[in-house]
Design an enzyme around this catalytic site. Structure first.
Site: not given
Ligand code: NAD
Length: 439
Positions: A287, A280-281, A345, A380, A209-211
Site C-alpha cells: 500500500k 524464509n517465511a 516490506y 514464483t 511452497r515457493g522459495i
Molecule cells: P510465498 O508467499 O510463495 O511463500 C511464503 C511462505 O511463507 C508460504 O508458504 C506461507 O504460508 C509462509 N508463511 C507466511 N506467513 C507465515 C507465518 N506467520 N508462519 C509460518 N509460515 C508463514 O513467498 P516466496 O516468494 O516463496 O518468498 C519467500 C521469501 O523470499 C519471503 O521472505 C519473501 O519476502 C522473500 N523474497 C521473495 C522474492 C520473490 O521474488 N519471490 C523476492 C525477494 C524476497
C-alpha cells in the site's frame, strides 16, 4: 516458470527475427564439474597459488598466462589482494581483459582482494576499494550468462577464499552477479563436495511452497535432514514437501510467542539436534505509505522481522542451535533499494539486514554464522501475479536479463550452511542477476 511472453520470446519466429534471447544459465546439478575449464588464475596476491592447487585437485585445469588468440577460458580468477597502490590496478586490465574476451558462455570472473576495512594505509584502502567499482562494472558488460564477483579477504583467509571462490565458480551461483563477499580468517575442514550437509538438521520456515520449498529440497539434496515449517492452513502442501525431502513437517505460525521453543523442541526430539535455521517465511501487504494502515504495517513487521528476533532468542538459548550452527535470513532487494508501495516490506527486509550484521558479531565466539540472501526478481507464484508490464520490467532489468529461479536463492542459502563457509558471516548476498535496483 513460463508464461505467454516467455513462450513468444523463445519461439522460433522470435529467434529468427532477432529478439534477444536470455542465455540459459548453467545451474548446479550433483556430479557436474565445478566449472568449465580452463581457469586463468593470475595476480601476485597471497591466495593465487592455493587456488590453482585446489582447482587442479578438483579436476579443473588452471593456467597462469592469459589465453592466446582463439583460445577460450571457462573462468578467470584474479588475485589482487597484495595491491597497495592504484597503479597496480593495471593488472586487472592487463590480465583480465584478454581473459574476459575469451570467456565461454556462462563464464566466471572472480576477483580476490583484501577487505579494505582491515587496512589503514590510505593508498592501500583506496586501491582495494577501487576493485568493487571495477568488478561491478565488468558484471554489467558481460553477456552470455557470465558473471563477475569480488571476494574480499581478511588476513590469511585461505579457507574462506576457497569456499567463496568455489561457490562463485560453480553453477550454485548462476544468478549471483556483481556481488562483494567478505570472508574472515576462520578455518574449516574439507567438505564432501556431493553431500556437504550430511548429518546436519535444518529448519526452514515458510517451506510449504515457493522459495521455502526449494530451500528444503536443496538442503536435503546436500545431505541435511529437514524440518519444514509453515502455517497450519498450508498443512497439505507442507506435508507434501516434508515427504518429498524425507523430513518432518511442523505446523506453526512463526509469529506465535513460543515458535522458537517449538522449533527447538521438534528438532531435538525428532532428529536429535539443530544445526541450521533458515528464516524464509515472509509476506507482502503493499500500500502506498500515505494509505498504509495499521494491519498491513504490523502484520508484515511481525512475520518478516519481529518473529525472527523472538525465535532467535529460543534458538540461540540453552539446548538450541549447536555451536558451529548456521542462521540464514531471507531479505530482499526491496530492503536495499526500497520499493514503491512497500514501506512496510522494505523496512522489514532492511531490518533483517541489520539483524544479520549485529547478531553475527554476538554469536561469533560460538562459531555460529548469520547471513542473509537478498533475492531480486524470482519466478514464483508471487511474482507471476504482478501485472504484465511491471513483471517484464522487473524480470529484465538486470545484467543477466532474466528472472532467477527459487533454486538460485536456495543454492546460496545452502552454501552459507556448509561447514566450509565458516569464514562467511554477517554477509548479505543478493541473488538478483545484478539487478539495477539498489545497485
Ligand atoms: P510465498 O508467499 O510463495 O511463500 C511464503 C511462505 O511463507 C508460504 O508458504 C506461507 O504460508 C509462509 N508463511 C507466511 N506467513 C507465515 C507465518 N506467520 N508462519 C509460518 N509460515 C508463514 O513467498 P516466496 O516468494 O516463496 O518468498 C519467500 C521469501 O523470499 C519471503 O521472505 C519473501 O519476502 C522473500 N523474497 C521473495 C522474492 C520473490 O521474488 N519471490 C523476492 C525477494 C524476497
Amino acid at each position: 516458470m513460463s508464461d505467454l511472453f516467455t513462450t513468444i520470446v523463445r519461439s522460433p519466429v522470435a529467434r529468427k527475427v532477432g529478439v534477444p534471447q536470455p542465455t540459459r544459465l548453467r545451474r548446479f546439478e550433483p556430479g557436474m564439474p565445478l566449472c568449465e575449464g580452463p581457469v586463468l588464475v593470475a595476480g601476485d596476491g597471497r591466495f593465487a597459488d592455493g587456488i590453482a592447487a585446489w582447482l587442479g585437485g578438483a579436476g579443473v585445469p588452471a593456467v597462469s598466462t592469459p589465453p592466446g588468440e582463439g583460445d577460450k577460458v571457462g573462468a578467470v580468477v584474479l588475485d589482487l589482494s597484495a595491491a597497495t597502490d592504484p597503479a597496480e590496478l593495471d593488472q586487472l586490465r592487463l590480465l583480465g581483459a584478454p581473459a574476459v574476451k575469451a570467456l565461454k558462455r556462462n563464464g566466471r570472473v572472480v576477483v580476490v582482494g583484501t577487505d579494505p576495512t582491515t587496512l589503514t594505509d590510505v593508498a592501500a584502502v583506496t586501491t582495494q576499494r577501487a576493485l568493487e567499482g571495477a568488478v561491478r562494472s565488468i558484471g554489467k558488460e558481460l553477456r552470455g550468462g557470465a558473471t563477475a564477483n569480488l571476494v574480499l579477504a581478511q588476513g590469511d583467509a585461505h579457507d574462506g577464499v576457497r569456499s567463496a571462490v568455489e561457490f562463485l565458480l560453480s553453477g550454485r551461483s548462476a544468478y549471483v552477479d556483481g556481488q562483494v563477499i567478505r570472508v574472515d580468517d576462520s578455518t574449516s575442514g574439507d567438505v564432501d563436495a556431493l553431500r556437504p550437509l550430511e548429518g546436519k538438521v535444518a529448519v526452514v520456515t515458510g517451506a510449504a511452497r515457493g522459495i521455502g520449498a526449494e530451500i528444503a529440497r536443496v538442503l536435503s539434496r546436500d545431505g541435511a535432514t529437514v524440518v519444514a515449517v509453515d502455517l497450519p492452513a498450508a498443512g497439505d502442501s507442507l506435508a507434501a514437501v516434508a515427504n518429498d525431502v524425507r523430513g518432518t513437517a511442523l505446523q506453526l505460525d512463526v509469529t506465535a510467542d513460543d515458535a522458537g521453543g517449538r522449533i527447538v523442541e521438534h528438532a531435538t526430539a525428532r532428529h536429535g539436534g539443530l544445526d541450521i535455521v533458515v528464516h524464509n517465511a515472509g509476506i507482502t501487504r503493499d500500500k502506498l505509505f500515505v494509505n498504509m494502515d495499521d494491519d498491513r504495517w504490523r502484520s508484515v513487521m511481525e512475520v518478516n522481522l519481529r518473529s525472527v528476533l523472538r525465535m532467535n532468542e529460543a534458538i540461540l538459548g540453552e539446548g538450541g542451535l549447536a555451536d558451529g550452527g548456521r542462521i540464514v535470513c531471507v531479505a530482499s532487494i526491496a530492503g536495499i533499494a526500497g520499493n514503491r508501495g512497500q514501506t512496510n516490506y522494505g523496512a522489514s527486509k532492511a531490518g533483517v539486514i541489520g539483524l544479520v550484521t549485529a547478531l553475527s558479531r554476538q554469536v561469533a565466539d560460538r562459531g555460529i554464522t548469520v547471513n542473509a540472501v537478498a533475492p531480486g526478481f524470482i519466478e514464483t507464484e508471487m511474482t507471476a501475479r504482478i501485472p504484465f508490464a511491471t513483471r517484464e520490467i522487473g524480470r529484465r532489468m538486470n545484467s543477466l536479463q532474466q528472472g532467477g529461479h527459487p533454486k538460485d536463492v536456495a543454492e546460496t542459502i545452502a552454501w552459507f550452511a556448509q561447514p566450509g563457509a565458516a569464514a562467511v558471516t554477517g554477509q548479505v548476498v543478493r541473488v538478483c542477476g545484478q539487478s539495477l535496483l539498489g545497485a
